[in-house]
Write a protein that holds these residues in place. Structure first.
Motif, short mmCIF file in Angstrom:
data_model
loop_
_atom_site.label_atom_id
_atom_site.label_comp_id
_atom_site.label_asym_id
_atom_site.label_seq_id
_atom_site.Cartn_x
_atom_site.Cartn_y
_atom_site.Cartn_z
N LEU A 188 0.81 -1.22 0.00
CA LEU A 188 0.00 0.00 0.00
C LEU A 188 0.84 1.26 0.00
O LEU A 188 0.44 2.29 -0.53
CB LEU A 188 -0.92 -0.01 1.23
CG LEU A 188 -2.06 -1.04 1.18
CD1 LEU A 188 -2.61 -1.29 2.58
CD2 LEU A 188 -3.17 -0.56 0.24
N MET A 189 2.03 1.17 0.59
CA MET A 189 2.92 2.32 0.66
C MET A 189 3.60 2.59 -0.68
O MET A 189 3.80 3.73 -1.09
CB MET A 189 3.97 2.10 1.74
CG MET A 189 4.94 3.25 1.96
SD MET A 189 5.94 2.99 3.45
CE MET A 189 6.75 1.44 3.08
N THR A 190 3.93 1.51 -1.41
CA THR A 190 4.69 1.64 -2.66
C THR A 190 3.82 1.62 -3.91
O THR A 190 4.27 2.01 -4.98
CB THR A 190 5.73 0.52 -2.76
OG1 THR A 190 5.05 -0.75 -2.77
CG2 THR A 190 6.70 0.57 -1.58
N GLY A 191 2.59 1.12 -3.78
CA GLY A 191 1.74 0.99 -4.96
C GLY A 191 2.09 -0.21 -5.82
O GLY A 191 1.67 -0.30 -6.97
N VAL A 192 2.84 -1.15 -5.27
CA VAL A 192 3.20 -2.38 -5.98
C VAL A 192 2.26 -3.49 -5.54
O VAL A 192 2.31 -3.94 -4.40
CB VAL A 192 4.66 -2.79 -5.71
CG1 VAL A 192 4.99 -4.11 -6.39
CG2 VAL A 192 5.62 -1.70 -6.18
N GLY A 193 1.38 -3.91 -6.43
CA GLY A 193 0.41 -4.96 -6.10
C GLY A 193 -0.93 -4.41 -5.66
O GLY A 193 -1.95 -5.10 -5.77
N LEU A 194 -0.94 -3.20 -5.14
CA LEU A 194 -2.17 -2.52 -4.71
C LEU A 194 -2.03 -1.04 -5.00
O LEU A 194 -0.91 -0.52 -5.11
CB LEU A 194 -2.40 -2.72 -3.21
CG LEU A 194 -2.81 -4.11 -2.73
CD1 LEU A 194 -2.72 -4.17 -1.19
CD2 LEU A 194 -4.22 -4.45 -3.19
N ASP A 195 -3.17 -0.35 -5.11
CA ASP A 195 -3.10 1.11 -5.27
C ASP A 195 -2.53 1.73 -4.00
O ASP A 195 -2.77 1.26 -2.89
CB ASP A 195 -4.51 1.66 -5.51
CG ASP A 195 -5.07 1.24 -6.86
OD1 ASP A 195 -4.27 0.90 -7.76
OD2 ASP A 195 -6.31 1.22 -6.99
N LYS A 196 -1.78 2.80 -4.19
CA LYS A 196 -1.19 3.49 -3.04
C LYS A 196 -2.26 4.01 -2.11
O LYS A 196 -3.27 4.56 -2.56
CB LYS A 196 -0.31 4.66 -3.50
CG LYS A 196 1.08 4.27 -3.97
CD LYS A 196 1.92 5.51 -4.21
CE LYS A 196 3.34 5.16 -4.63
NZ LYS A 196 4.18 6.36 -4.80
N ASP A 197 -2.04 3.83 -0.82
CA ASP A 197 -2.96 4.33 0.19
C ASP A 197 -2.16 4.48 1.48
O ASP A 197 -2.01 3.51 2.23
CB ASP A 197 -4.14 3.38 0.39
CG ASP A 197 -5.23 3.95 1.29
OD1 ASP A 197 -4.90 4.72 2.21
OD2 ASP A 197 -6.41 3.61 1.09
N SER A 198 -1.64 5.67 1.72
CA SER A 198 -0.74 5.87 2.85
C SER A 198 -1.43 5.64 4.19
O SER A 198 -0.81 5.14 5.14
CB SER A 198 -0.12 7.28 2.80
OG SER A 198 -1.14 8.27 2.84
N ASP A 199 -2.71 5.99 4.28
CA ASP A 199 -3.42 5.79 5.54
C ASP A 199 -3.56 4.29 5.87
O ASP A 199 -3.31 3.87 7.00
CB ASP A 199 -4.81 6.43 5.48
CG ASP A 199 -4.74 7.94 5.47
OD1 ASP A 199 -3.71 8.50 5.93
OD2 ASP A 199 -5.70 8.58 5.00
N GLN A 200 -3.95 3.51 4.87
CA GLN A 200 -4.06 2.07 5.08
C GLN A 200 -2.69 1.43 5.30
O GLN A 200 -2.55 0.49 6.09
CB GLN A 200 -4.77 1.41 3.90
CG GLN A 200 -6.27 1.53 3.92
CD GLN A 200 -6.88 0.80 5.11
OE1 GLN A 200 -6.72 -0.40 5.26
NE2 GLN A 200 -7.59 1.54 5.97
N ALA A 201 -1.69 1.95 4.61
CA ALA A 201 -0.32 1.44 4.79
C ALA A 201 0.11 1.61 6.25
O ALA A 201 0.62 0.68 6.88
CB ALA A 201 0.65 2.16 3.86
N LYS A 202 -0.11 2.81 6.78
CA LYS A 202 0.25 3.07 8.18
C LYS A 202 -0.56 2.19 9.13
O LYS A 202 -0.02 1.71 10.14
CB LYS A 202 0.02 4.55 8.50
CG LYS A 202 1.03 5.49 7.87
CD LYS A 202 0.73 6.94 8.23
CE LYS A 202 1.73 7.88 7.59
NZ LYS A 202 1.42 9.31 7.90
#
Length: 266
Positions: free
Chosen positions: A230-244
């Motif tokens: 989620l942080m890098t956008g590799v495999g999933l769309d980027k989503d910094s909130d969900q990444a955190k």
């Protein structure tokens, strides 16, 4: 130590003189990537670390992975540069993900044994398996020893033994069955197999689905992997909130790499 380097004829390669101390010779740029690696290694062996570094930084294509691994060695050991473990780890990861089994093995050892780092068994297993599946017998032997002292159930031990024996189809079948039974560890292992594309067709979408399932069941390694996607956008769309969110979940369970990632995101 640099691993798996053929030494034959390294010093027999003609090496033209550059016109400027900061320039590399023309014949370096025109050489094949494998020859460029030889040239850089020759400079490394003569303790010309600055030249070796600039050469490895310039190498692309099929030799890029090993060049990045060797840059990691420089920063790991402080050869010609100030020792910087974080920079070394960044180069090792880049090299490993690009296909360097030496880098995968080195990362596995770092997370397993290096006194400069907190031990992270899940991370160590991940990188050691990548190295073993690529043919590294040292990594395979180390994993076998780890598995003999493992508390994993018989199903996971069977799957991992099949992976090490090169029986990837059977291993995937066992892991898929365990996944259907709700085994989070099997989901995690199956996810990184699809993520890495080692002995199976690479499928980042399937890897993301499996990481999510295991993360929701509380698997820290999967929570970390999902956060990275989620942080890098590799495999999933980027989503910094969900990444955190997922990185925090993993960090709360003591996942070392998740803690590091959160620090870097600040």
């Amino acid at each position: 130590m640099l691993r798996s380097w053929p030494l034959m004829a390294i010093f027999c390669i003609p090496f033209a003189q550059a016109t400027d101390v900061n320039e590399l010779p023309d014949d370096f740029y025109s050489a094949q990537p494998s020859v460029q690696l030889f040239k850089a290694y020759a400079e490394f062996k003569m303790a010309n670390y600055d030249t070796a570094q600039r050469m490895w930084m310039s190498i692309d294509g099929s030799a890029r992975a090993e060049a990045r691994f060797n840059l990691g060695i420089l920063y790991d050991d402080g050869l010609g540069v100030e020792a910087d473990l974080e920079q070394a780890l960044a180069y090792y990861r880049e090299a490993a993900l690009a296909g360097s089994r030496s880098a995968s093995y080195r990362l596995g050892l770092l997370y397993l044994r290096d006194p400069r780092m907190a031990t992270d068994i899940d991370e160590a297993r991940y990188w050691l398996y990548r190295a073993a599946l690529a043919g590294d017998t040292d990594a395979a032997a180390l994993l076998q020893g780890m598995n003999e002292h493992s508390t994993q159930d018989d199903g996971m031990q069977k799957a991992e033994a099949l992976l090490l024996d090169g029986e990837s189809d059977q291993a995937v079948a066992v892991l898929t069955q365990l996944t259907e039974q709700g085994d989070a560890a099997a989901m995690n292992r199956l996810a990184w197999i699809y993520e890495s594309g080692v002995h199976v067709e690479k499928d980042l979408g399937r890897a993301a689905e499996l990481f999510l399932q295991a993360a929701q069941l509380g698997d820290a390694g999967s929570q970390y992997a999902l956060g990275v996607m989620l942080m890098t956008g590799v495999g999933l769309d980027k989503d910094s909130d969900q990444a955190k969110h997922w990185l925090k979940q993993a960090a709360a369970q003591g996942h070392v790499s998740a803690k590091r990632a959160l620090r870097e995101m600040r």
